[in-house]
Scaffold this motif. Structure first.
Motif, PDB file in Angstrom:
ATOM      1  N   LYS A 135       0.426 -12.870 -29.726  1.00 31.83           N
ATOM      2  CA  LYS A 135      -0.285 -13.338 -30.677  1.00 31.83           C
ATOM      3  C   LYS A 135      -0.813 -12.060 -31.781  1.00 31.83           C
ATOM      4  N   GLU A 136      -1.014 -10.837 -31.410  1.00 29.68           N
ATOM      5  CA  GLU A 136      -1.289  -9.829 -32.004  1.00 29.68           C
ATOM      6  C   GLU A 136      -0.220  -9.445 -33.093  1.00 29.68           C
TER       7      GLU A 136
ATOM      8  N   ASN B  47      -0.349 -12.083 -35.832  1.00 32.21           N
ATOM      9  CA  ASN B  47      -1.639 -11.716 -36.471  1.00 32.21           C
ATOM     10  C   ASN B  47      -1.352 -10.627 -37.609  1.00 32.21           C
TER      11      ASN B  47
ATOM     12  N   GLY C 151      -5.865  -3.891 -32.259  1.00 34.77           N
ATOM     13  CA  GLY C 151      -6.044  -5.053 -31.153  1.00 34.77           C
ATOM     14  C   GLY C 151      -5.334  -4.554 -30.027  1.00 34.77           C
ATOM     15  N   ILE C 152      -4.597  -3.798 -29.999  1.00 32.14           N
ATOM     16  CA  ILE C 152      -3.917  -3.124 -28.675  1.00 32.14           C
ATOM     17  C   ILE C 152      -4.778  -2.050 -28.084  1.00 32.14           C
TER      18      ILE C 152
ATOM     19  N   LEU D 208      -2.648  -0.029 -34.582  1.00 34.94           N
ATOM     20  CA  LEU D 208      -2.737  -1.576 -33.935  1.00 34.94           C
ATOM     21  C   LEU D 208      -4.047  -1.555 -33.090  1.00 34.94           C
TER      22      LEU D 208
ATOM     23  N   MET E 239       5.717  -4.996 -33.451  1.00 32.80           N
ATOM     24  CA  MET E 239       4.541  -4.499 -34.177  1.00 32.80           C
ATOM     25  C   MET E 239       4.622  -3.406 -34.994  1.00 32.80           C
TER      26      MET E 239
ATOM     27  N   TYR F 183     -11.540  -8.246 -24.391  1.00 36.30           N
ATOM     28  CA  TYR F 183     -10.711  -9.220 -23.910  1.00 36.30           C
ATOM     29  C   TYR F 183     -11.257  -9.887 -22.487  1.00 36.30           C
TER      30      TYR F 183
ATOM     31  N   LEU G 100      -1.028 -12.451 -25.300  1.00 38.07           N
ATOM     32  CA  LEU G 100      -1.903 -11.555 -26.136  1.00 38.07           C
ATOM     33  C   LEU G 100      -1.032 -10.680 -27.271  1.00 38.07           C
ATOM     34  N   PHE G 101      -0.095  -9.973 -26.435  1.00 36.60           N
ATOM     35  CA  PHE G 101       0.719  -9.041 -27.375  1.00 36.60           C
ATOM     36  C   PHE G 101       1.594  -9.882 -28.437  1.00 36.60           C
TER      37      PHE G 101
END
Length: 518
Positions: A138-139, A142, A66-67, A64, A21, A80, A135-136
């Motif tokens: 998918k992020e 994304n 989402g993280i 980032l 990422m 989450y 999750l990582f």
């Protein structure tokens, strides 16, 4: 899909996905490759305060969002709630003599509780890796990272201008070319085999084995205790990385909020042989029979994952980076789950490789920076191995074990505080191992404790270590009046402002910013 990228990252655990990422955010073309399919079981589950500030810093620096919520229990639950994790308020240690009942311990002589947060909202976490790694990934997808799974890589070839990986996917030949490859596949992983790298010894570390699984139906250890009386521990003892220590090894117990408990044993070859760890479930039951309180805790439990037996736990690669490749710290070496060193080492490595990609890509300094990264990675692995080996050597002498563990907690708490204050220059290395004063003192204590194990005077050792850690002790550690229970106390940090090259006002601002007060 292209067949040529700037960077190929092999292995989609959280470290590999995070680096992919970051590289994407830096404008590099990236592909992330995975042998298996998510969600899948993985070990290495416990974060630390240093891990969380590193994760938060990386998420902020490389945009980032989402993280970022994964850096605290509270924001994780808000963002989450469907992704399983466990509440980690600190480090819990209990000492046992195998085959004997524990008995009363009102003075905490056979326990050590070190809090890492004052309340749940800003607490650390255990990561249920099947869901967190997913999750990582998918992020990463994304934000535009190319991702492919089900790939079995077989070979790597390197030329002057590129590196090429070849293998199979869906019963078809697969190949990809890149300028640079990062291996995030763990110990003895892809590049270790493909490049025929060798293992280097961890000279001070004993040979160890491990056996572990995930369980349903496990109780809480606090329910087995009867001697806290009216005293209130600094945090609920099970909401932590729980360590059960005994001569030759230790058991970890991590509880997730999906009613799954991760538990296992790491032990020297001698103890592992006596317990016959290679026999899996039968060995686990034999071990529980030797610790009555743990046997009661797991009386109604069932393994929900096949037992994993590891005949060799520790690992060190003799090479960490080349002209067109690098191993993440998790692939370069591993010591032991004790003290949860895996997460911070991995995230320090991700941070350093990210800086190299950001600063030196297409620059002549790139090769030199990679070699510096390799040296730092190996040095930090050796520092962790040195301290953990010393703790193994004193597992039968718990007062000495406690005294020596203060070296870890002092270095870790100082590093976290310095980084939260934006003073990274005060704590650039893991456990401050390259600090000319603290690093040198830590090595002396470790060598002395291993070489004179049977002659250690725990009281004298505690006093000497207390003096050695004083310049970086920002958490009130090694204070005999606290009787092995260490809460998070704002006054400890306020009184240590000068050690962090700060003022009390700056510390107060930090505490407010971090949500220290409920």
């Amino acid at each position: 899909m292209n067949d040529t990228y700037d960077i190929v990252v092999v292995g989609s655990g959280f470290g590999g996905s995070l680096l992919a990422m970051i590289a994407h955010q830096l404008g590099r073309s990236v592909i992330l490759l995975e042998k298996n399919k998510h969600p899948r079981f993985a070990i290495g589950e416990s974060s630390t305060p240093l891990s969380n500030i590193l994760l938060q810093s990386l998420a902020t620096r490389y945009d980032l969002p989402g993280i970022a919520p994964l850096s605290k229990w509270g924001t994780w639950q808000q963002t989450y709630p469907h992704v399983a994790c466990g509440l980690k308020r600190g480090f819990t240690f209990y000492h046992h003599a195998l085959g004997m009942a524990g008995g009363s311990d009102p003075e905490h002589q056979r326990q050590l509780l070190v809090a890492a947060s004052p309340h749940d909202r800003i607490a650390d976490t255990h990561w249920y890796r099947a869901e967190v790694d997913h999750l990582f990934v998918k992020e990463a997808q994304n934000i535009g990272v190319q991702y492919l799974d089900g790939i079995t890589l077989r070979s790597v070839s390197e030329s002057e201008k590129e590196i090429r990986l070849e293998g199979r996917r869906d019963n078809e030949d697969f190949s990809v070319r890149a300028s640079f490859v990062v291996d995030a596949t763990g110990p003895r992983g892809f590049l270790h085999h493909a490049l025929a790298l060798q293992e280097s010894p961890l000279a001070s570390f004993p040979s160890t084995q491990a056996l572990f699984s995930h369980f349903s139906g496990a109780g809480r250890f606090a329910d087995q205790l009867s001697d806290h009386g009216s005293e209130r521990p600094p945090y609920p003892v099970d909401d932590a990385a729980v360590h059960h220590i005994f001569d030759g090894g230790w058991i970890w117990v991590l509880q997730f909020n999906n009613r799954i408990t991760s538990a296992g044993i790491a032990a020297t070859d001698e103890l592992a042989g006596r317990l016959r760890l290679s026999e899996g479930a039968a060995a686990w039951q034999r071990l529980l029979d030797l610790i009555p309180a743990l046997k009661n805790q797991f009386a109604n439990s069932q393994a929900v994952q096949p037992f994993t037996y590891m005949a060799r736990v520790s690992f060190r690669s003799n090479a960490v980076a080349g002209k067109r490749w690098a191993l993440l710290p998790s692939a370069a070496g591993f010591v032991d789950p004790l003290l949860s060193t895996g997460f911070p080492l991995t995230l320090l490595g991700v941070s350093r490789l990210a800086e190299i990609i950001e600063r030196d890509w297409d620059q002549r300094e790139f090769a030199a920076s990679l070699q510096s990264y390799a040296s730092q990675t190996d040095d930090e692995l050796l520092a962790a191995a040195d301290l953990i080996a010393t703790l193994y050597a004193t597992m039968d002498r718990f007062p000495a074990f406690v005294a020596l563990s203060m070296l870890y907690f002092a270095g870790a708490s100082f590093s976290e505080s310095a980084r939260r204050l934006g003073k990274d220059h005060l704590a650039r290395s893991f456990l401050l191992h390259d600090d000319p004063h603290f690093g040198a003192a830590m090595r002396r204590f470790c060598q002395r404790a291993r070489n004179n194990r049977t002659q250690l005077d725990p009281d004298e050792l505690r006093k000497e270590i207390s003096q050695a850690i004083e310049p970086i002790n920002v958490a009130g550690l090694s204070n005999p009046q606290r009787r092995n229970w260490y809460p998070v106390d704002a006054n400890d940090l306020l009184n240590s402002a000068a050690k962090l090259q700060s003022t009390e006002h700056q510390i107060s601002q930090l505490l407010d910013k971090c949500g220290f007060w409920k």
